[in-house]
Design a protein around this motif. Structure first.
Motif, PDB file in Angstrom:
ATOM      1  N   GLY A  80     -14.137  -8.321  -2.369  1.00  0.00           N
ATOM      2  CA  GLY A  80     -14.399  -6.670  -2.012  1.00  0.00           C
ATOM      3  C   GLY A  80     -13.966  -6.534  -0.551  1.00  0.00           C
ATOM      4  O   GLY A  80     -13.415  -5.552  -0.679  1.00  0.00           O
ATOM      5  N   THR A  81     -14.052  -7.475   0.223  1.00  0.00           N
ATOM      6  CA  THR A  81     -13.342  -6.989   1.515  1.00  0.00           C
ATOM      7  C   THR A  81     -11.708  -6.935   1.451  1.00  0.00           C
ATOM      8  O   THR A  81     -11.060  -6.177   2.132  1.00  0.00           O
ATOM      9  N   ASN A  82     -11.278  -7.835   0.539  1.00  0.00           N
ATOM     10  CA  ASN A  82      -9.758  -7.726   0.561  1.00  0.00           C
ATOM     11  C   ASN A  82      -9.217  -6.428  -0.284  1.00  0.00           C
ATOM     12  O   ASN A  82      -8.200  -6.053  -0.117  1.00  0.00           O
ATOM     13  N   ILE A  83      -9.919  -5.968  -1.195  1.00  0.00           N
ATOM     14  CA  ILE A  83      -9.655  -4.741  -1.973  1.00  0.00           C
ATOM     15  C   ILE A  83      -9.976  -3.498  -1.005  1.00  0.00           C
ATOM     16  O   ILE A  83      -9.098  -2.684  -1.077  1.00  0.00           O
ATOM     17  N   VAL A  84     -10.978  -3.595  -0.316  1.00  0.00           N
ATOM     18  CA  VAL A  84     -11.176  -2.488   0.663  1.00  0.00           C
ATOM     19  C   VAL A  84      -9.901  -2.416   1.538  1.00  0.00           C
ATOM     20  O   VAL A  84      -9.441  -1.299   1.768  1.00  0.00           O
ATOM     21  N   ASN A  85      -9.456  -3.499   2.291  1.00  0.00           N
ATOM     22  CA  ASN A  85      -8.327  -3.560   3.064  1.00  0.00           C
ATOM     23  C   ASN A  85      -6.928  -3.214   2.546  1.00  0.00           C
ATOM     24  O   ASN A  85      -6.601  -2.327   3.232  1.00  0.00           O
ATOM     25  N   MET A  86      -6.831  -3.685   1.436  1.00  0.00           N
ATOM     26  CA  MET A  86      -5.375  -3.611   0.977  1.00  0.00           C
ATOM     27  C   MET A  86      -5.484  -2.371  -0.162  1.00  0.00           C
ATOM     28  O   MET A  86      -4.506  -1.487  -0.261  1.00  0.00           O
ATOM     29  N   ALA A  87      -6.148  -2.521  -1.014  1.00  0.00           N
ATOM     30  CA  ALA A  87      -6.113  -1.580  -2.066  1.00  0.00           C
ATOM     31  C   ALA A  87      -6.577  -0.186  -1.958  1.00  0.00           C
ATOM     32  O   ALA A  87      -6.071   0.917  -2.500  1.00  0.00           O
ATOM     33  N   LEU A  88      -7.706  -0.147  -1.001  1.00  0.00           N
ATOM     34  CA  LEU A  88      -8.309   1.160  -0.393  1.00  0.00           C
ATOM     35  C   LEU A  88      -7.874   1.911   0.934  1.00  0.00           C
ATOM     36  O   LEU A  88      -6.878   2.865   0.772  1.00  0.00           O
ATOM     37  N   VAL A  89      -8.101   1.122   2.017  1.00  0.00           N
ATOM     38  CA  VAL A  89      -7.541   1.401   3.208  1.00  0.00           C
ATOM     39  C   VAL A  89      -6.156   1.325   3.317  1.00  0.00           C
ATOM     40  O   VAL A  89      -5.508   2.591   3.792  1.00  0.00           O
ATOM     41  N   GLY A  90      -5.486   0.549   2.846  1.00  0.00           N
ATOM     42  CA  GLY A  90      -3.787   0.379   2.941  1.00  0.00           C
ATOM     43  C   GLY A  90      -3.136   1.339   2.269  1.00  0.00           C
ATOM     44  O   GLY A  90      -2.336   2.262   2.765  1.00  0.00           O
ATOM     45  N   VAL A  91      -3.612   1.370   0.867  1.00  0.00           N
ATOM     46  CA  VAL A  91      -2.885   2.521   0.080  1.00  0.00           C
ATOM     47  C   VAL A  91      -3.186   4.167   0.751  1.00  0.00           C
ATOM     48  O   VAL A  91      -2.376   5.163   0.577  1.00  0.00           O
ATOM     49  N   LEU A  92      -4.653   4.228   0.757  1.00  0.00           N
ATOM     50  CA  LEU A  92      -4.831   5.824   1.330  1.00  0.00           C
ATOM     51  C   LEU A  92      -4.099   6.255   2.568  1.00  0.00           C
ATOM     52  O   LEU A  92      -3.749   7.078   2.827  1.00  0.00           O
ATOM     53  N   VAL A  93      -4.018   5.020   3.668  1.00  0.00           N
ATOM     54  CA  VAL A  93      -3.207   5.273   4.841  1.00  0.00           C
ATOM     55  C   VAL A  93      -1.974   5.576   4.615  1.00  0.00           C
ATOM     56  O   VAL A  93      -1.421   6.451   4.981  1.00  0.00           O
ATOM     57  N   ILE A 120      -3.177  -2.182  -6.556  1.00  0.00           N
ATOM     58  CA  ILE A 120      -3.342  -3.220  -5.810  1.00  0.00           C
ATOM     59  C   ILE A 120      -4.486  -4.135  -5.887  1.00  0.00           C
ATOM     60  O   ILE A 120      -4.414  -5.228  -5.867  1.00  0.00           O
ATOM     61  N   ALA A 121      -5.718  -3.484  -6.505  1.00  0.00           N
ATOM     62  CA  ALA A 121      -6.665  -3.929  -6.687  1.00  0.00           C
ATOM     63  C   ALA A 121      -6.648  -5.192  -7.931  1.00  0.00           C
ATOM     64  O   ALA A 121      -6.972  -6.356  -7.857  1.00  0.00           O
ATOM     65  N   ILE A 122      -5.798  -4.844  -9.110  1.00  0.00           N
ATOM     66  CA  ILE A 122      -5.378  -5.630 -10.199  1.00  0.00           C
ATOM     67  C   ILE A 122      -4.775  -6.803  -9.501  1.00  0.00           C
ATOM     68  O   ILE A 122      -5.137  -8.053  -9.756  1.00  0.00           O
ATOM     69  N   VAL A 123      -3.589  -6.613  -8.731  1.00  0.00           N
ATOM     70  CA  VAL A 123      -2.996  -7.778  -8.266  1.00  0.00           C
ATOM     71  C   VAL A 123      -4.056  -8.747  -7.336  1.00  0.00           C
ATOM     72  O   VAL A 123      -3.886  -9.975  -7.579  1.00  0.00           O
ATOM     73  N   LEU A 124      -4.846  -8.059  -6.614  1.00  0.00           N
ATOM     74  CA  LEU A 124      -5.807  -8.957  -5.919  1.00  0.00           C
ATOM     75  C   LEU A 124      -6.625  -9.829  -6.539  1.00  0.00           C
ATOM     76  O   LEU A 124      -7.196 -10.998  -6.496  1.00  0.00           O
ATOM     77  N   GLY A 138       0.610  -1.023   0.083  1.00  0.00           N
ATOM     78  CA  GLY A 138       0.015  -0.127   0.097  1.00  0.00           C
ATOM     79  C   GLY A 138       0.919   1.292  -0.200  1.00  0.00           C
ATOM     80  O   GLY A 138       0.666   2.314  -0.847  1.00  0.00           O
ATOM     81  N   ALA A 139       1.841   1.385   0.835  1.00  0.00           N
ATOM     82  CA  ALA A 139       2.482   2.759   0.971  1.00  0.00           C
ATOM     83  C   ALA A 139       3.669   2.747  -0.232  1.00  0.00           C
ATOM     84  O   ALA A 139       3.753   3.714  -0.768  1.00  0.00           O
ATOM     85  N   LEU A 140       3.727   1.480  -0.627  1.00  0.00           N
ATOM     86  CA  LEU A 140       4.871   1.553  -1.777  1.00  0.00           C
ATOM     87  C   LEU A 140       4.138   2.000  -3.056  1.00  0.00           C
ATOM     88  O   LEU A 140       5.037   2.961  -3.558  1.00  0.00           O
ATOM     89  N   VAL A 141       3.058   1.590  -3.285  1.00  0.00           N
ATOM     90  CA  VAL A 141       2.358   2.034  -4.566  1.00  0.00           C
ATOM     91  C   VAL A 141       1.931   3.596  -4.360  1.00  0.00           C
ATOM     92  O   VAL A 141       2.118   4.477  -5.471  1.00  0.00           O
ATOM     93  N   ALA A 142       1.744   3.933  -3.202  1.00  0.00           N
ATOM     94  CA  ALA A 142       1.209   5.380  -2.955  1.00  0.00           C
ATOM     95  C   ALA A 142       2.176   6.223  -3.118  1.00  0.00           C
ATOM     96  O   ALA A 142       2.445   7.455  -3.802  1.00  0.00           O
ATOM     97  N   ILE A 143       3.471   5.845  -2.747  1.00  0.00           N
ATOM     98  CA  ILE A 143       4.747   6.731  -2.683  1.00  0.00           C
ATOM     99  C   ILE A 143       4.987   6.865  -4.233  1.00  0.00           C
ATOM    100  O   ILE A 143       5.625   7.926  -4.574  1.00  0.00           O
ATOM    101  N   LEU A 144       5.196   5.732  -5.028  1.00  0.00           N
ATOM    102  CA  LEU A 144       5.752   5.749  -6.115  1.00  0.00           C
ATOM    103  C   LEU A 144       4.696   6.379  -7.264  1.00  0.00           C
ATOM    104  O   LEU A 144       5.155   6.926  -8.294  1.00  0.00           O
TER     105      LEU A 144
END
Length: 238
Positions: free
Chosen positions: A117-130, A97-101, A81-87
Motif C-alpha cells: 500500500g505504501t509503495n502504491i501511494v508513493n509511486m502509483a498515486l503521488v508520483g503519477v499525479l505529481v 504503475i499499480a499493476i507493475v508494483l 510516474g510522469a511517463l505514464v501520466a504524459i502518455l
C-alpha cells in the motif's frame, strides 16, 4: 529504487520498514486512491488509450528491472510516474504503475507485501499525479515542438521522483521501524532521488520523444491540439 553499501532504504519499501498501523493506514489510502482511478479511468479509455496502456505497463515493468548508476555504490531505476501520466493520463497511468508494483511484489519480492500500500501511494498515486500536474502546467511549452515536449517530460519526471521520495519520508516519519533516524532517511532519500530524477527525466524525455516521432496523436498530454505536433521537420520553434 536505491541500493547503497551503507543503507537498505529503497523506493520499494520492504516488509518491516514501517510499523503495522502505518502499513494498514496507507494500504487503505491506496485502495481508495485506486478505486477513484478506476472510476475516472473509464472516461479516458478509448481505442487509442487502451492499447497504449498495455504497452506502457509492459515497458515500465521491463525498464524498472534495469538499474543505472548514480554514485559509487548507488543506483536507480525508472519510476515511470510522469511517463505514464504524459502518455495515457493520470488515472489510467496510476493503474498501470499499480499493476507493475503488484506483480513485482508477488512474483519478484521487489517491495514487501505488507508495504504494498505504501509503495502504491508513493509511486502509483503521488508520483503519477505529481507528474501529471507538472506536465499539465507545462503543456503550452510541450505543444511548441519536440524540444518543448522533451523539456516538459524531463522536468515532470524529475519533480515526480523527488516528491515520491518525500512521500516515503513522510511514511517513515509516521511509523518508521527500520532503525535509521528520520534525518538520515530524509537526507538519503531526497538527495539520491534528486540525482535519480535526472536519469528518470532523460529516460522519460527520450521515450516520449520516440512516441511523438511516430504517433503524436497517442500522447494524452497533447490531445486537444488545434494543429498536429510537428516532430520530424527542422526549424520548429523551441
Amino acid at each position: 529504487m536505491v541500493s547503497t553499501s551503507e543503507a537498505t532504504l529503497a523506493m520499494h519499501m520492504s516488509d518491516g520498514l514501517v510499523n503495522a498501523p502505518t502499513a494498514v493506514g496507507f494500504g487503505l489510502v491506496a485502495i481508495v486512491g485506486l478505486a477513484i482511478a478506476v472510476q475516472r479511468a473509464r472516461a479516458d479509455l478509448d481505442d487509442r488509450t487502451a492499447p497504449m496502456a498495455g504497452l506502457v505497463t509492459a515497458f515500465v515493468f521491463a525498464v524498472q528491472m534495469i538499474n543505472f548508476p548514480i554514485l559509487p555504490g548507488a543506483s536507480g531505476h525508472l519510476l515511470g510516474g510522469a511517463l505514464v501520466a504524459i502518455l495515457v493520463g493520470p488515472w489510467v497511468g496510476s493503474l498501470c504503475i499499480a499493476i507493475v508494483l503488484v506483480v513485482q511484489a508477488l512474483l519478484f519480492a521487489d517491495g514487501g507485501l505488507t508495504t504494498l500500500g505504501t509503495n502504491i501511494v508513493n509511486m502509483a498515486l503521488v508520483g503519477v499525479l505529481v507528474g501529471h500536474v507538472v506536465a499539465t502546467a507545462m503543456r503550452p511549452i510541450a505543444r511548441r515542438g519536440r524540444a518543448g515536449l522533451a523539456s516538459t517530460a524531463f522536468v515532470a519526471a524529475l519533480v515526480n521522483t523527488v516528491v515520491a521520495s518525500l512521500a516515503f519520508v513522510l511514511e517513515y516519519a509516521i511509523g518508521g521501524a527500520g532503525g535509521a533516524s528520520l534525518g538520515t532517511v530524509a537526507a538519503l532519500m531526497v538527495g539520491l532521488h534528486t540525482l535519480i530524477g535526472v536519469g528518470e527525466g532523460v529516460i522519460t524525455a527520450a521515450t516520449v520523444g520516440a512516441v511523438a516521432a511516430v504517433r503524436p496523436d497517442l500522447i494524452y498530454l497533447l490531445r486537444g491540439r488545434p494543429v498536429p505536433l510537428e516532430v520530424r521537420g527542422a526549424g520548429e520553434p523551441a
